[in-house]
Design a protein around this motif. Sequence first.
Motif, mmCIF file in Angstrom:
data_model
loop_
_atom_site.group_PDB
_atom_site.id
_atom_site.type_symbol
_atom_site.label_atom_id
_atom_site.label_comp_id
_atom_site.label_asym_id
_atom_site.label_seq_id
_atom_site.Cartn_x
_atom_site.Cartn_y
_atom_site.Cartn_z
ATOM 1 N N ILE A 5 -6.329 -18.777 -2.002
ATOM 2 C CA ILE A 5 -7.406 -18.520 -1.052
ATOM 3 C C ILE A 5 -7.424 -19.560 0.060
ATOM 4 N N THR A 6 -6.850 -20.731 -0.192
ATOM 5 C CA THR A 6 -6.862 -21.783 0.816
ATOM 6 C C THR A 6 -5.725 -21.642 1.812
ATOM 7 N N HIS A 7 -4.722 -20.828 1.507
ATOM 8 C CA HIS A 7 -3.566 -20.665 2.388
ATOM 9 C C HIS A 7 -3.691 -19.347 3.150
ATOM 10 N N GLN A 8 -4.501 -19.354 4.221
ATOM 11 C CA GLN A 8 -4.763 -18.134 4.962
ATOM 12 C C GLN A 8 -4.209 -18.181 6.379
ATOM 13 N N LYS A 9 -3.356 -19.143 6.694
ATOM 14 C CA LYS A 9 -2.833 -19.280 8.047
ATOM 15 C C LYS A 9 -2.068 -18.041 8.520
ATOM 16 N N PRO A 10 -1.144 -17.463 7.738
ATOM 17 C CA PRO A 10 -0.462 -16.250 8.214
ATOM 18 C C PRO A 10 -1.405 -15.074 8.442
ATOM 19 N N ILE A 11 -2.455 -14.986 7.648
ATOM 20 C CA ILE A 11 -3.404 -13.885 7.815
ATOM 21 C C ILE A 11 -4.175 -14.043 9.129
ATOM 22 N N VAL A 12 -4.576 -15.269 9.443
ATOM 23 C CA VAL A 12 -5.304 -15.525 10.684
ATOM 24 C C VAL A 12 -4.400 -15.266 11.883
ATOM 25 N N LEU A 13 -3.124 -15.698 11.807
ATOM 26 C CA LEU A 13 -2.184 -15.436 12.898
ATOM 27 C C LEU A 13 -1.958 -13.942 13.095
ATOM 28 N N PHE A 14 -1.868 -13.203 11.989
ATOM 29 C CA PHE A 14 -1.710 -11.754 12.087
ATOM 30 C C PHE A 14 -2.931 -11.111 12.737
ATOM 31 N N LEU A 15 -4.117 -11.611 12.444
ATOM 32 C CA LEU A 15 -5.337 -11.108 13.072
ATOM 33 C C LEU A 15 -5.315 -11.380 14.578
ATOM 34 N N TYR A 16 -4.847 -12.573 14.970
ATOM 35 C CA TYR A 16 -4.718 -12.878 16.394
ATOM 36 C C TYR A 16 -3.745 -11.933 17.090
ATOM 37 N N ILE A 17 -2.683 -11.563 16.413
ATOM 38 C CA ILE A 17 -1.705 -10.641 17.005
ATOM 39 C C ILE A 17 -2.320 -9.266 17.214
ATOM 40 N N VAL A 18 -3.048 -8.810 16.237
ATOM 41 C CA VAL A 18 -3.708 -7.504 16.365
ATOM 42 C C VAL A 18 -4.703 -7.538 17.528
ATOM 43 N N LEU A 19 -5.455 -8.628 17.646
ATOM 44 C CA LEU A 19 -6.399 -8.751 18.759
ATOM 45 C C LEU A 19 -5.674 -8.829 20.100
ATOM 46 N N TYR A 20 -4.528 -9.527 20.156
ATOM 47 C CA TYR A 20 -3.776 -9.606 21.408
ATOM 48 C C TYR A 20 -3.205 -8.247 21.798
ATOM 49 N N ILE A 21 -2.716 -7.490 20.840
ATOM 50 C CA ILE A 21 -2.185 -6.155 21.150
ATOM 51 C C ILE A 21 -3.295 -5.269 21.690
ATOM 52 N N PHE A 22 -4.469 -5.347 21.102
ATOM 53 C CA PHE A 22 -5.616 -4.590 21.604
ATOM 54 C C PHE A 22 -5.986 -5.049 23.015
ATOM 55 N N TYR A 23 -6.038 -6.369 23.230
ATOM 56 C CA TYR A 23 -6.371 -6.922 24.543
ATOM 57 C C TYR A 23 -5.312 -6.553 25.579
ATOM 58 N N SER A 24 -4.052 -6.603 25.186
ATOM 59 C CA SER A 24 -2.971 -6.287 26.110
ATOM 60 C C SER A 24 -2.996 -4.812 26.515
ATOM 61 N N SER A 25 -3.342 -3.946 25.585
ATOM 62 C CA SER A 25 -3.445 -2.525 25.937
ATOM 63 C C SER A 25 -4.615 -2.285 26.886
ATOM 64 N N LEU A 26 -5.710 -3.027 26.699
ATOM 65 C CA LEU A 26 -6.824 -2.935 27.652
ATOM 66 C C LEU A 26 -6.426 -3.530 29.009
ATOM 67 N N GLY A 27 -5.624 -4.592 28.985
ATOM 68 C CA GLY A 27 -5.175 -5.223 30.218
ATOM 69 C C GLY A 27 -4.255 -4.349 31.038
ATOM 70 N N SER A 28 -3.518 -3.455 30.388
ATOM 71 C CA SER A 28 -2.679 -2.533 31.152
ATOM 72 C C SER A 28 -3.514 -1.442 31.809
ATOM 73 N N ILE A 29 -4.694 -1.165 31.264
ATOM 74 C CA ILE A 29 -5.593 -0.184 31.872
ATOM 75 C C ILE A 29 -6.424 -0.832 32.968
ATOM 76 N N TYR A 30 -6.961 -2.023 32.685
ATOM 77 C CA TYR A 30 -7.810 -2.744 33.634
ATOM 78 C C TYR A 30 -7.046 -3.955 34.168
ATOM 79 N N PRO A 31 -6.580 -3.908 35.408
ATOM 80 C CA PRO A 31 -5.743 -5.008 35.917
ATOM 81 C C PRO A 31 -6.489 -6.318 36.145
ATOM 82 N N PHE A 32 -7.820 -6.333 36.065
ATOM 83 C CA PHE A 32 -8.539 -7.594 36.247
ATOM 84 C C PHE A 32 -8.482 -8.470 34.989
#
Length: 150
Positions: A5-32
């Motif tokens: 339970i104390t070794h959650q670094k890969p899980i947190v990094l994977f969550l950041y990737i999912v959030l970046y993919i979501f943000y990047s897809s929004l960024g391709s729609i909204y250029p600002f």
Amino acid sequence: MQRSITHQKPIVLFLYIVLYIFYSSLGSIYPFLPPLLSVLFVFFSRALERNDSIGVFLISICLLVFEANYGYLLFSSIIYFYLQDKFIMPKIAQNFSCNICIKISYVLFTYLGYFFFLTLISNIFLLEAPEINYYIVYYIVIEFLIVSIL
């Protein structure tokens, strides 16, 4: 076998990737919305300094998503980030003692250097040259503020 339970670094990094993919897809729609290329370079550079292969791999996935959204050459941002981290940024850090100047150079070399790198690659392989738009100035200002916080 259970995961610690104390070794959650890969899980947190994977969550950041999912959030970046979501943000990047929004960024391709909204250029600002800036593509956070300089922020990815800072994380890429830190992962290389720590020899964190999982972090480099996950950031490389984010860079591949960035390339796919904007139609750039495959693996071009990863190659440029590695060259920038190994050859350009050590010279900048050696010549400047001002921390803000170094952060400005992170952002400027990430955007403008990547554009010139893509232009060089397109000239070598006889491809269509990338076009620069005026949103880049906006992206540079916004990402300088974000990188200053990091």
